[in-house]
Design an enzyme around this catalytic site. Structure first.
Site, short mmCIF file in Angstrom:
data_model
loop_
_atom_site.label_atom_id
_atom_site.label_comp_id
_atom_site.label_asym_id
_atom_site.label_seq_id
_atom_site.Cartn_x
_atom_site.Cartn_y
_atom_site.Cartn_z
N ASP A 233 3.67 -2.26 0.10
CA ASP A 233 3.33 -2.95 -1.14
C ASP A 233 2.65 -4.28 -0.78
OD1 ASP A 233 3.16 -3.63 -3.85
OD2 ASP A 233 5.21 -3.01 -4.27
N GLU B 133 6.56 1.87 -10.52
CA GLU B 133 7.23 0.84 -9.72
C GLU B 133 7.33 -0.46 -10.50
OE1 GLU B 133 7.50 -2.60 -6.89
OE2 GLU B 133 5.98 -2.16 -8.38
#
Ligand SMILES: [Zn+2]
Length: 356
Positions: free
Chosen positions: A236, A213
């Site tokens: 997140d 990511e």
């Protein structure tokens, strides 16, 4: 926090996972989640996909994907000089001023090698050097090598380097560690699957430990394609703004311990947002709301524009000092985020329409 789940969280934080070098942490994930999932698979990119269906071998056409990225920012050895000093380049985004004077670990084929990163002491710097922020080419990692041959006997070019992994608890339920970004999100999506495994769901839930990511949402692209979910929710870290100097008029008012953040905006499907909000209300889960007027810089962005479009949402775990070795979170926010995802999955029926 459940005792075994807490041990799993600590294990995630104690395991290095630089983008592109995620296998050790995926081993931890696979070993833990197998007990709660109906299937666990790993794709060739390295994403671990753990699924729970209404019954074994009976997937629902309504597929929910939860994504937490397992990779962490790190450095990479690019050059070893004749004196045995290691020159590094960043894997992901770093604030150079935070690197100076830190303990680091080089993850070599034969195991972790301790090192320090610094530059010359202030007494030996020129005036010009003292007043400017150093570049990556101005600093080095010192592992105590005698010379180049000594360093090369253990370190290979391309070896990843992380901050020394270290967990500390602070007062009032706060904890600090490198790579809370995004081991908290990874923990949340796997903990949600554990909670779901004790209940009856009508949808299929895929909790995915996504890779890479930090260098461009890469694992979310491949894993969302293969899962092909109807609904996708990324978890997140997000910036807590409860530290000095933040302009709340611009960045909002997000506090540690006040609950996970549910985001609104173009990157978010409004019906998924509405259901998340109502589930939070029904189950008295504290949440905070925040607007993002553009695509987010998270896996939620890759998920939403996968295939024909995915009904996407983003849950944020408030985090102070992001991308530093002292990222701080409140443990209650993690627990509440996992509850929210579990209750959300339980509320989803195969007939639901997510058309905005
Ligand atoms: Zn992240």
């Amino acid at each position: 926090m459940d005792e075994r789940s807490q041990a799993f969280f600590r294990q995630l934080l104690d395991t290095p996972s630089p983008s592109g070098f995620e296998r050790p942490i995926q081993d931890v994930v696979r070993a833990w989640v197998g007990e709660f999932a109906h299937e666990v698979r790993t794709d060739w990119h390295g994403n671990v996909i753990a699924a729970r269906h209404p019954a074994p071998n009976q997937p629902s056409p309504m597929k929910i994907m939860y994504a937490g990225h397992c990779d962490q920012i790190a450095l990479m050895v690019e050059h070893i000089d004749n004196d045995g000093y290691l020159y590094i380049q960043p894997i992901g985004g770093f604030d150079m001023q935070i690197l100076l004077g830190q303990y680091f670990t080089v993850w070599t084929k034969s195991g972790p090698v301790p090192g320090v990163l610094s530059r010359r002491p202030p007494h030996l710097l020129t005036n010009e050097e003292r007043n400017k922020v150093p570049q990556f080419t101005d600093v080095w990692v010192d592992i105590g090598a005698k010379d180049r041959a000594d360093a090369e006997s253990i370190v290979r070019l391309g070896d990843p380097v992380t901050y020394q992994l270290q967990y500390r608890t602070l007062r009032n339920g706060l904890a600090a560690s490198p790579a809370m970004d995004d081991k908290v999100g990874l923990w949340v999506v796997m903990e949600a699957l554990r909670l779901i495994s004790q209940r009856n769901i009508q949808a299929s839930v895929y909790s995915v430990s996504t890779v890479q990511e930090e260098i461009g949402l890469r694992g979310a692209i491949t894993s969302t394609h293969s899962v092909a979910p109807t609904v996708g929710i990324a978890v997140d870290v997000c910036h807590a703004t409860d530290t000095p100097g933040n302009d709340k008029k611009q960045v909002g008012d997000t506090r540690l311990g006040a609950g996970p953040v549910i985001f609104r905006g173009a990157n978010i499907n409004p019906r998924v947002f509405d259901l998340l909000e109502s589930v939070a209300q029904t189950h008295k889960i504290p949440v905070q709301i925040r607007g993002v007027p553009r695509a987010t810089g998270t896996d939620a962005n890759a998920m939403q524009i996968s295939r024909d479009g995915v009904a996407t949402a983003l849950i944020g775990i408030p985090n102070r000092y992001m991308h530093s070795p002292v990222e701080v979170v409140h443990l209650d926010d993690l627990v509440n985020a996992a509850k929210l995802l579990a209750e959300f999955a339980l509320a989803v029926t195969p007939e639901m329409d997510w058309t905005p």
